[in-house]
Design an enzyme around this catalytic site. Structure first.
Site, short mmCIF file in Angstrom:
data_model
loop_
_atom_site.label_atom_id
_atom_site.label_comp_id
_atom_site.label_asym_id
_atom_site.label_seq_id
_atom_site.Cartn_x
_atom_site.Cartn_y
_atom_site.Cartn_z
N ASP A 281 -107.37 -9.80 -18.59
CA ASP A 281 -108.53 -9.64 -19.48
C ASP A 281 -109.36 -10.91 -19.35
OD1 ASP A 281 -110.31 -9.53 -21.59
OD2 ASP A 281 -108.85 -8.75 -23.02
N HIS A 282 -110.49 -10.77 -18.72
CA HIS A 282 -111.28 -11.97 -18.43
C HIS A 282 -111.92 -12.56 -19.69
CE1 HIS A 282 -112.85 -14.92 -15.91
NE2 HIS A 282 -113.46 -14.20 -14.99
N ARG A 283 -111.81 -11.86 -20.81
CA ARG A 283 -112.29 -12.47 -22.06
C ARG A 283 -111.32 -13.56 -22.50
NH1 ARG A 283 -112.35 -7.48 -25.95
NH2 ARG A 283 -110.29 -7.40 -25.01
#
Ligand code: CAO
Length: 575
Positions: A547-549
Site C-alpha cells: 500500500d503506497h499510502r
C-alpha cells in the site's frame, strides 16, 4: 378566538391579481397529507409570475381537484381539506355564511394592510410611499417560530427588485420562508448575512421604494359545510409561501439586469456573476428546498418544464445522472454491461459461494482503496533447498513436512521485525499509522470452496518444525472448512504461495488493512553469474505488493532485500 372542527372545506383559487387564468405547475401536497397553516399547497403560474398558494388552515388533504398542467381561474376548486380541530383559519367567514372568494380577499387585503407595518418599519405602506421613500424591511411575524436562520441572501446592495421579489430565504426547523419585498425599489443596505439567526422585528434591508402596490395572494376557503359558530380571524402573519418564484425569465427587464440570487452552494463565497447565474434558475420553493437539501446547484440542472421552469423530476434526473457518472465526485464505477453469453454457445450458471462473494468484496474493496505497487525479486534458495533435503528423514520420522513455505514465513517474520513499515496499518481516518508489536502472518490457502487466509500467530517466536506443523494444520482446516473465525483474524502481513502450483510471477492484492503481501511463485533453476562464471541456482520468484499510502519504495526495497537475504542464508534467522 374559538376554532371549531370544520370538515370538507374547499380551497379555491384566490384573486389572481389580474390574471384571468393560471397554470398549476406544482402540487406540493398529496391526498392524505397533513398540512399546516400557510404551507404551500399549490404553485400556479401566469405568463408573468409564479405564485405559491398557501394553505389557509391546518388540516388533512382529502381530495385534489386539479392536476399539474391544469389551467385554473379565480374561484376554481383546488383541493378539499378536512380541517383539524386545532386548525386555525386565516379567513373569517360570517356565521353560517359561506365565504366567497371576494369576501375572503377583502379579509386578505385587510390582513395585508395590517401586515404592512410589520414589514415596512417606517409605517409608509407600499401603496402610499413616494417613489423615493426609504423603507426598512424587517422580519415580520414568524407565525410561531421564535428564530429562523437566514439560509439564502437573495439580493445584493444595488439590486433593483420588484414588489414580491424574495429578499432573503429563512428557514425554521419546520419550513423555509421567503421574505418578499413589500414594494419595488432598490436595495440600499443589507443588515444581514447568510447564517444569521433572525427574530421578528430584526432589520433585514433598506429599500429605496420605486414602485409600490403590494397585495399578497391569499387562498379562499369555502366554508359551506362550516358550522354556525363564529370564527374570529387570526391576525395576519407572515406568509412564507406568498413569495414569487425568482426567475429572470419571468421578471421585468429591470429585474433581469439586477437579478436576485439563489445561493445553493454552502460555504461558497458568491461573486456577482455567481448570483446572476443562479438567478437565472427558474424554480419553485419546493424544488429549491430539495436542491438545498441535496446540495445541488440548481443552475446546473437542465429544465424540462415550460419556460425553463425546473421541476422536481429535473432535479432527480440530475442527481441520478451525477451519481452514475464515472468522473463525478463520489460517482459509481461504470458498470460492466450485461452480456447474454448464451447467444455465443452453451453456458452453465452457478451461484457464487458465500466465501467467494466475501473474497470478491474484500478484493474489490482493497483494489479500490489501496494504491498498489508491486516489486519483484528472486531469492536464491539453493542452500535452503539443500538444507531442507537434509531434513527429509527427520520429516518422515516426525511426520512433519517442511516446504519452502515454512522458511518463507520465518524469513518474512524476521523482516517484519526490522522493517516496521510493513508491520503496520493505516488508521481508518488516515491520520495515523498503527505499528504492531506482534508478528502474525496470514497464509493464503487455496481450497475447493475458495480462498481462505488463516493466520499463523507469533511467527517470529516459533521454530521451523512448529511452524510447519501449524501450516499443515491450518491448511488442512481451511480445506475442510474447519477454521474458526479467530484463526483468520489478526494478521499483520500475508504470504501467498503459488509455488506448489506454478507460475513465474504474479501481483497479489494487499489484504487490507494490512499494508503488504508477498507473492511466491515456483522456484526455477537459473544461471546466475557468480565469481566470474554462470552457475545454476535455485531461484525463488518473489513479488511484494504494498500500500503506497503507508509504505514507500525505499521501505519496500529494504524489506524485500532482507527477505531474500534471509532465504538465501537461513542462518541469518538466528541473528
Ligand atoms: N517452488 C517449488 N515448489 C514448491 C514451492 C515453490 N515455491 N513451494 C512449495 N513447493 C512444493 C512443496 O515443497 C511441495 O512439494 P513436495 O510435495 O515435493 O514436498 C509441493 O510444492 C506442494 O506443496 P503444498 O502446496 O502442499 O504445501 P506448501 O507448504 O508449499 O503450501 C499452502 C501450503 C497452504 C500455501 C498451499 O497449499 C496453498 O494453498 N497455496 C495456494 C495459495 C494461493 O491460493 N494463493 C493465491 C491467493 S490469491 O492472492
Amino acid at each position: 378566538m374559538k376554532v371549531r372542527t370544520l370538515t370538507n372545506q374547499t380551497v379555491k383559487v384566490p384573486d389572481l391579481g389580474g390574471a384571468a387564468e393560471v397554470e398549476v405547475i406544482e402540487i406540493s401536497v398529496a391526498v392524505g397529507d397533513e398540512v399546516s397553516i400557510d404551507e404551500s399547497i399549490i404553485v400556479v403560474e401566469s405568463d408573468k409570475a409564479s405564485m405559491d398558494i398557501p394553505c389557509p388552515a391546518a388540516g388533512k388533504v382529502t381530495a385534489i381537484s386539479v392536476a399539474e398542467g391544469s389551467m385554473v381561474k379565480e374561484g376554481d376548486a383546488l383541493l378539499e381539506l378536512e380541517i383539524s380541530e386545532s386548525g386555525a383559519v386565516t379567513s373569517a367567514p360570517e356565521p353560517a355564511q359561506s365565504v366567497t372568494s371576494e369576501s375572503a380577499l377583502v379579509i386578505a387585503s385587510e390582513a395585508s394592510a395590517q401586515d404592512a407595518p410589520s414589514v415596512i418599519a417606517n409605517d409608509q405602506t407600499a401603496s402610499t410611499a413616494p417613489a423615493t421613500a426609504k423603507e426598512s424591511v424587517v422580519v415580520p411575524d414568524l407565525g410561531g417560530a421564535d428564530k429562523v436562520e437566514l439560509i439564502e441572501l437573495m439580493v445584493a446592495v444595488g439590486d433593483r427588485i420588484n414588489e414580491g421579489d424574495g429578499i432573503v430565504l429563512m428557514e425554521s426547523d419546520k419550513a423555509s420562508m421567503e421574505l418578499p419585498s413589500p414594494a419595488g425599489g432598490v436595495i440600499t443596505v443589507l443588515h444581514v448575512n447568510e447564517g444569521d439567526s433572525l427574530a421578528e422585528g430584526d432589520k433585514v434591508a433598506e429599500l429605496e421604494v420605486m414602485v409600490t402596490n403590494a397585495q399578497p395572494l391569499m387562498p379562499v376557503v369555502d366554508n359551506t359545510e362550516a358550522a354556525a359558530e363564529p370564527i374570529t380571524p387570526e391576525p395576519e402573519t407572515f406568509k412564507p409561501s406568498t413569495s414569487v418564484l425568482v426567475s429572470s425569465s419571468t421578471a421585468s427587464p429591470a429585474t433581469s439586469k439586477t437579478p436576485t440570487s439563489s445561493n445553493v452552494d454552502a460555504g461558497h463565497t458568491q461573486t456577482g456573476d455567481d448570483r446572476r447565474r443562479k438567478t437565472d434558475v427558474y424554480a419553485g420553493p419546493a424544488v429549491r428546498k430539495l436542491a438545498r437539501k441535496l446540495g445541488v446547484d440548481l443552475s446546473r440542472v437542465k429544465s424540462s418544464g415550460p419556460r425553463g421552469r425546473l421541476a422536481k423530476e429535473d432535479l432527480h434526473n440530475y442527481v441520478k445522472k451525477l451519481v452514475s457518472s464515472p468522473d463525478s465526485m463520489g460517482g459509481a464505477i461504470p458498470k460492466v454491461p450485461e452480456v447474454d453469453f448464451s447467444q455465443f454457445g452453451e453456458i452453465v450458471t452457478e451461484p457464487m459461494s458465500k466465501l467467494h462473494k466475501i473474497t470478491a468484496a474484500n478484493m474489490h474493496r482493497s483494489w479500490m482503496n489501496v494504491p498498489h505497487v508491486t516489486q519483484f525479486d528472486d531469492a536464491d534458495i539453493t542452500e535452503l533447498e539443500a538444507f531442507r533435503q537434509t531434513l527429509k528423514d527427520e520429516m518422515a520420522e516426525r511426520e512433519i513436512k517442511i516446504t519452502p513455505v515454512s522458511f518463507l514465513m520465518k524469513a518474512v517474520a524476521a523482516a517484519l521485525e526490522t522493517n516496521r513499515a510493513f508491520n503496520a496499518s493505516l488508521s481508518s481516518d488516515g491520520e495515523s499509522i498503527i505499528y504492531k508489536q506482534y508478528v502474525h502472518i496470514g497464509m493464503a490457502v487455496d481450497t475447493p470452496a475458495g480462498l481462505m487466509v488463516p493466520v499463523l500467530r507469533d511467527v517470529n517466536k516459533k521454530g521451523i518444525w512448529q511452524l510447519s506443523e501449524e501450516i499443515r494444520e491450518l491448511a488442512d482446516k481451511a480445506k475442510h472448512r474447519k477454521l474458526k473465525p479467530n484463526e483468520m483474524q489478526g494478521g499483520c502481513f500475508t504470504v501467498s504461495s503459488l509455488g506448489g502450483i506454478g507460475g513465474t510471477g504474479f501481483t497479489p492484492i494487499v489484504n487490507t488493512p494490512e499494508v503488504g503481501i508477498l507473492g511466491v511463485s515456483k522456484l526455477v533453476v537459473k544461471p546466475v553469474f557468480q565469481n566470474g562464471e554462470f552457475v545454476p541456482r535455485k531461484m525463488l520468484p518473489l513479488s511484494l505488493s504494498y500500500d503506497h499510502r503507508a509504505v514507500n519504495g525505499g521501505d519496500a526495497g529494504r524489506f524485500m532485500t532482507e527477505i531474500a537475504a534471509n532465504l538465501a542464508d537461513v542462518r541469518r534467522l538466528l541473528l
